[in-house]
Design a protein around this motif. Sequence first.
Motif, PDB file in Angstrom:
ATOM      1  N   SER A  11       0.796  -1.157  -0.021  1.00 58.49           N
ATOM      2  CA  SER A  11      -0.047   0.209  -0.005  1.00 58.49           C
ATOM      3  C   SER A  11       0.906   1.317   0.013  1.00 58.49           C
ATOM      4  O   SER A  11       1.919   1.164   0.720  1.00 58.49           O
ATOM      5  N   THR A  12       0.595   2.183  -0.853  1.00 58.03           N
ATOM      6  CA  THR A  12       1.552   3.348  -0.923  1.00 58.03           C
ATOM      7  C   THR A  12       1.468   4.261   0.520  1.00 58.03           C
ATOM      8  O   THR A  12       2.496   4.718   0.811  1.00 58.03           O
ATOM      9  N   GLN A  34      -0.802  -2.312  -6.096  1.00 54.46           N
ATOM     10  CA  GLN A  34      -0.942  -2.530  -4.566  1.00 54.46           C
ATOM     11  C   GLN A  34      -1.263  -3.858  -4.425  1.00 54.46           C
ATOM     12  O   GLN A  34      -2.566  -4.275  -4.866  1.00 54.46           O
ATOM     13  N   ARG A  38      -5.438  -0.166   1.023  1.00 55.75           N
ATOM     14  CA  ARG A  38      -6.158  -0.097   2.167  1.00 55.75           C
ATOM     15  C   ARG A  38      -7.090   1.183   2.020  1.00 55.75           C
ATOM     16  O   ARG A  38      -7.032   2.257   1.337  1.00 55.75           O
ATOM     17  N   GLY A  39      -8.516   0.970   2.538  1.00 58.43           N
ATOM     18  CA  GLY A  39      -9.466   1.851   2.307  1.00 58.43           C
ATOM     19  C   GLY A  39      -9.915   2.494   3.671  1.00 58.43           C
ATOM     20  O   GLY A  39      -9.251   2.289   4.808  1.00 58.43           O
ATOM     21  N   GLN A  40     -10.910   3.401   3.800  1.00 60.44           N
ATOM     22  CA  GLN A  40     -11.648   3.961   5.089  1.00 60.44           C
ATOM     23  C   GLN A  40     -12.157   2.815   5.879  1.00 60.44           C
ATOM     24  O   GLN A  40     -12.623   1.611   5.084  1.00 60.44           O
ATOM     25  N   LYS A 107     -18.773   5.914  -7.632  1.00 58.34           N
ATOM     26  CA  LYS A 107     -17.408   6.388  -6.791  1.00 58.34           C
ATOM     27  C   LYS A 107     -16.303   6.290  -8.061  1.00 58.34           C
ATOM     28  O   LYS A 107     -16.059   5.165  -8.581  1.00 58.34           O
TER      29      LYS A 107
HETATM   30  C1  BTN Z   1     -11.678   4.651   0.403  1.00 59.07           C
HETATM   31  O1  BTN Z   1     -12.379   4.971  -0.330  1.00 59.07           O
HETATM   32  O2  BTN Z   1     -11.972   3.615   1.392  1.00 59.07           O
HETATM   33  C2  BTN Z   1     -10.408   5.227   0.630  1.00 59.07           C
HETATM   34  C3  BTN Z   1      -9.531   4.484  -0.528  1.00 59.07           C
HETATM   35  C4  BTN Z   1      -7.851   4.971  -0.520  1.00 59.07           C
HETATM   36  C5  BTN Z   1      -7.040   4.274  -1.403  1.00 59.07           C
HETATM   37  C6  BTN Z   1      -5.834   4.772  -1.594  1.00 59.07           C
HETATM   38  S1  BTN Z   1      -4.884   4.203  -2.879  1.00 59.07           S
HETATM   39  C7  BTN Z   1      -3.577   4.739  -2.633  1.00 59.07           C
HETATM   40  C8  BTN Z   1      -3.490   4.853  -1.015  1.00 59.07           C
HETATM   41  N1  BTN Z   1      -2.941   3.694  -0.602  1.00 59.07           N
HETATM   42  C9  BTN Z   1      -3.707   2.989   0.145  1.00 59.07           C
HETATM   43  O3  BTN Z   1      -3.490   1.780   0.690  1.00 59.07           O
HETATM   44  N2  BTN Z   1      -4.756   3.501   0.304  1.00 59.07           N
HETATM   45  C10 BTN Z   1      -5.051   4.790  -0.531  1.00 59.07           C
END
Ligand code: BTN
Length: 241
Positions: A11-12, A34, A38-40, A107
């Motif tokens: 993940s960045t 990736q 990871r997201g919210q 989205k």
């Molecule tokens: C979401 O909508 O839940 C948030 C998503 C965020 C994704 C970006 S991709 C680059 C950065 N690295 C990650 O692991 N997540 C964010």
Amino acid sequence: MTVRWFDTLDSTNSEALRHLDEYPSGTVIAAREQTAGRGQRGNRWFAEAGQNLTFSIVLKFHGGEIPVVKAPWLNFLAAGAVAAYLEDQGVACSVKWPNDIYAGRRKICGMLLENSLSGASLAASVIGIGINVNQREFPQLANATSLALQTGRTYAVGACLTDFLAVFEQQLPALFAPSQLEEYNARLFRKGEAAAYRDLLTDREFRGIILGVTEDGRLHIQDAGTREERFYRFKEISYIL
Ligand code: BTN
């Protein structure tokens, strides 16, 4: 800003946080793929390798420059920059609080901002952004779209990052300008519409009308039934889409 491209990362955001001391402010960590995006809310972020933008911007702050209560302004800035970039590409978009970007009812971009604190101030912020660019099918997701689906064109992903960063850099000096919040509110998804929400504090569903987002980042919403006005922090309310 200095862009560091990686072929594959977990993940960045994780990479930026792991080596935060070594990456100067203004570094952008970008990955073609990736493996654990990871997201919210602990969710995964899915993006087909090589087709999309997944990157994190590292910003560092000095000497109590940004008190923690001002952290939402980084969201306003990042959301405004993505929306302005997409609008430059001809895609009309809205911002779903706190920081999803929608094209119509779908989205197109998600953001994960992770801050490191020094006392009651921000020491650094990692602004993780995922923009769907060329991907046209989203098997894991019901309501996703991409630049390619919206415009019918195919994009050079690296050039998209360069173009986005030009917009972001232009807006960065105006981080705390009142216009950032005004523009955020002007683009707010479902603003003024009666729609369904779940209050996660009471676990109750209700119909509400979004009135706006406050300068401390809370969602201001009016209960469409009782007319009561309430303010929600992130994770205290969810949208029923
Ligand atoms: C979401 O909508 O839940 C948030 C998503 C965020 C994704 C970006 S991709 C680059 C950065 N690295 C990650 O692991 N997540 C964010």
